[in-house]
Design a protein around this motif. Structure first.
Motif, PDB file in Angstrom:
ATOM      1  N   GLY A  13      -3.288  -3.020  -0.891  1.00  0.00           N
ATOM      2  CA  GLY A  13      -4.046  -1.789  -0.700  1.00  0.00           C
ATOM      3  C   GLY A  13      -3.908  -0.861  -1.890  1.00  0.00           C
ATOM      4  N   ILE A  14      -4.397   0.357  -1.729  1.00  0.00           N
ATOM      5  CA  ILE A  14      -4.411   1.330  -2.818  1.00  0.00           C
ATOM      6  C   ILE A  14      -2.993   1.641  -3.296  1.00  0.00           C
ATOM      7  N   PHE A  15      -2.124   2.053  -2.368  1.00  0.00           N
ATOM      8  CA  PHE A  15      -0.779   2.465  -2.761  1.00  0.00           C
ATOM      9  C   PHE A  15       0.059   1.284  -3.238  1.00  0.00           C
ATOM     10  N   GLU A  16      -0.093   0.155  -2.563  1.00  0.00           N
ATOM     11  CA  GLU A  16       0.643  -1.042  -2.972  1.00  0.00           C
ATOM     12  C   GLU A  16       0.212  -1.478  -4.379  1.00  0.00           C
ATOM     13  N   THR A  17      -1.070  -1.454  -4.637  1.00  0.00           N
ATOM     14  CA  THR A  17      -1.589  -1.828  -5.955  1.00  0.00           C
ATOM     15  C   THR A  17      -1.078  -0.868  -7.028  1.00  0.00           C
ATOM     16  N   ALA A  18      -1.122   0.435  -6.735  1.00  0.00           N
ATOM     17  CA  ALA A  18      -0.624   1.423  -7.694  1.00  0.00           C
ATOM     18  C   ALA A  18       0.868   1.211  -7.950  1.00  0.00           C
ATOM     19  N   ARG A  19       1.627   0.927  -6.911  1.00  0.00           N
ATOM     20  CA  ARG A  19       3.058   0.695  -7.056  1.00  0.00           C
ATOM     21  C   ARG A  19       3.319  -0.548  -7.904  1.00  0.00           C
ATOM     22  N   LEU A  20       2.564  -1.613  -7.652  1.00  0.00           N
ATOM     23  CA  LEU A  20       2.728  -2.838  -8.435  1.00  0.00           C
ATOM     24  C   LEU A  20       2.342  -2.632  -9.897  1.00  0.00           C
ATOM     25  N   LEU A  21       1.278  -1.876 -10.131  1.00  0.00           N
ATOM     26  CA  LEU A  21       0.888  -1.567 -11.514  1.00  0.00           C
ATOM     27  C   LEU A  21       1.997  -0.798 -12.220  1.00  0.00           C
ATOM     28  N   TYR A  22       2.555   0.178 -11.524  1.00  0.00           N
ATOM     29  CA  TYR A  22       3.631   0.970 -12.121  1.00  0.00           C
ATOM     30  C   TYR A  22       4.854   0.101 -12.404  1.00  0.00           C
ATOM     31  N   VAL A  77      -7.081   0.803 -10.382  1.00  0.00           N
ATOM     32  CA  VAL A  77      -6.596   0.324  -9.082  1.00  0.00           C
ATOM     33  C   VAL A  77      -7.726  -0.377  -8.335  1.00  0.00           C
ATOM     34  N   ARG A  78      -8.912   0.248  -8.334  1.00  0.00           N
ATOM     35  CA  ARG A  78     -10.069  -0.341  -7.648  1.00  0.00           C
ATOM     36  C   ARG A  78     -10.416  -1.705  -8.231  1.00  0.00           C
ATOM     37  N   THR A  79     -10.407  -1.817  -9.536  1.00  0.00           N
ATOM     38  CA  THR A  79     -10.726  -3.084 -10.188  1.00  0.00           C
ATOM     39  C   THR A  79      -9.721  -4.167  -9.809  1.00  0.00           C
ATOM     40  N   ASN A  80      -8.446  -3.813  -9.770  1.00  0.00           N
ATOM     41  CA  ASN A  80      -7.424  -4.789  -9.388  1.00  0.00           C
ATOM     42  C   ASN A  80      -7.593  -5.238  -7.943  1.00  0.00           C
ATOM     43  N   ILE A  81      -7.923  -4.318  -7.066  1.00  0.00           N
ATOM     44  CA  ILE A  81      -8.131  -4.680  -5.660  1.00  0.00           C
ATOM     45  C   ILE A  81      -9.366  -5.566  -5.529  1.00  0.00           C
ATOM     46  N   ALA A  82     -10.463  -5.155  -6.157  1.00  0.00           N
ATOM     47  CA  ALA A  82     -11.727  -5.884  -6.019  1.00  0.00           C
ATOM     48  C   ALA A  82     -11.651  -7.286  -6.615  1.00  0.00           C
ATOM     49  N   SER A  83     -10.851  -7.454  -7.656  1.00  0.00           N
ATOM     50  CA  SER A  83     -10.790  -8.767  -8.309  1.00  0.00           C
ATOM     51  C   SER A  83      -9.718  -9.675  -7.726  1.00  0.00           C
ATOM     52  N   SER A  84      -8.957  -9.176  -6.773  1.00  0.00           N
ATOM     53  CA  SER A  84      -7.911 -10.012  -6.195  1.00  0.00           C
ATOM     54  C   SER A  84      -8.505 -11.002  -5.197  1.00  0.00           C
ATOM     55  N   SER A  85      -7.809 -12.098  -5.003  1.00  0.00           N
ATOM     56  CA  SER A  85      -8.271 -13.115  -4.057  1.00  0.00           C
ATOM     57  C   SER A  85      -7.764 -12.781  -2.664  1.00  0.00           C
ATOM     58  N   ARG A  86      -8.229 -13.525  -1.697  1.00  0.00           N
ATOM     59  CA  ARG A  86      -7.794 -13.319  -0.318  1.00  0.00           C
ATOM     60  C   ARG A  86      -6.281 -13.502  -0.206  1.00  0.00           C
ATOM     61  N   HIS A  87      -5.736 -14.490  -0.904  1.00  0.00           N
ATOM     62  CA  HIS A  87      -4.301 -14.751  -0.885  1.00  0.00           C
ATOM     63  C   HIS A  87      -3.534 -13.544  -1.412  1.00  0.00           C
ATOM     64  N   ALA A  88      -3.997 -12.978  -2.531  1.00  0.00           N
ATOM     65  CA  ALA A  88      -3.309 -11.829  -3.115  1.00  0.00           C
ATOM     66  C   ALA A  88      -3.428 -10.610  -2.209  1.00  0.00           C
ATOM     67  N   ALA A  89      -4.564 -10.431  -1.575  1.00  0.00           N
ATOM     68  CA  ALA A  89      -4.768  -9.276  -0.713  1.00  0.00           C
ATOM     69  C   ALA A  89      -3.900  -9.337   0.535  1.00  0.00           C
ATOM     70  N   ARG A  90      -3.358 -10.481   0.834  1.00  0.00           N
ATOM     71  CA  ARG A  90      -2.500 -10.612   2.017  1.00  0.00           C
ATOM     72  C   ARG A  90      -1.032 -10.420   1.698  1.00  0.00           C
ATOM     73  N   GLY A  91      -0.720  -9.863   0.536  1.00  0.00           N
ATOM     74  CA  GLY A  91       0.660  -9.503   0.261  1.00  0.00           C
ATOM     75  C   GLY A  91       1.302 -10.163  -0.938  1.00  0.00           C
ATOM     76  N   ALA A  92       0.706 -11.186  -1.487  1.00  0.00           N
ATOM     77  CA  ALA A  92       1.344 -11.870  -2.607  1.00  0.00           C
ATOM     78  C   ALA A  92       1.270 -11.039  -3.889  1.00  0.00           C
ATOM     79  N   GLU A  93       0.201 -10.311  -4.095  1.00  0.00           N
ATOM     80  CA  GLU A  93       0.079  -9.529  -5.325  1.00  0.00           C
ATOM     81  C   GLU A  93      -0.617  -8.205  -5.048  1.00  0.00           C
ATOM     82  N   TRP A  94      -1.910  -8.074  -5.306  1.00  0.00           N
ATOM     83  CA  TRP A  94      -2.627  -6.820  -5.100  1.00  0.00           C
ATOM     84  C   TRP A  94      -2.984  -6.671  -3.625  1.00  0.00           C
TER      85      TRP A  94
END
Length: 124
Positions: free
Chosen positions: A105-114, A86-103
């Motif tokens: 926060g922690i729970f959102e990233t975990a949910r998307l991975l699942y 989860v940390r790796t996905n968050i850290a490697s995401s771009s600003r665009h993705a961090a604003r809701g398009a993909e990766w």
């Protein structure tokens, strides 16, 4: 090499802002807490469970410590790896993705991975 690294860090800061340098820090702290806590807990419980292989009543001995440490480490990796993913996905995401398009926060990233990979996505 240093100039290239400095240029890259500068470009990341310009593109994504100062806070981008701390992406994934929250989950990294959670991971550290989970791994340290699970390692200590499992090691101490196993040490008591393996009392029959202690050298004496007050000396655990090398073999029991080695076995407890090995098993506690295995549990530790099992607990830590999904958080690291989860940390790796968050850290490697771009600003665009961090604003809701993909990766996000922690729970959102975990949910998307699942959603994308099921439980196996936490062990890839």
């Amino acid at each position: 090499a240093f100039a290239g690294a400095a240029r890259y860090l500068s470009s990341v800061g310009a593109r994504e802002g100062l806070m981008s340098y701390w992406k994934g820090n929250g989950v990294s702290i959670l991971q550290k807490m989970a791994t340290t806590g699970s390692n200590y807990f499992v090691y101490e419980r196993l040490k008591e469970a393996l009392r029959f292989c202690w050298r004496s009543d007050d000396d655990v001995g090398f073999k029991a410590r080695l076995l407890c440490g090995t098993l506690a480490g295995a549990v530790n990796v099992t607990v830590a790896y999904p958080l690291d993913l989860v940390r790796t996905n968050i850290a490697s995401s771009s600003r665009h993705a961090a604003r809701g398009a993909e990766w996000a926060g922690i729970f959102e990233t975990a949910r998307l991975l699942y959603r994308a990979h099921g439980y196996a996505g936490f062990a890839r």
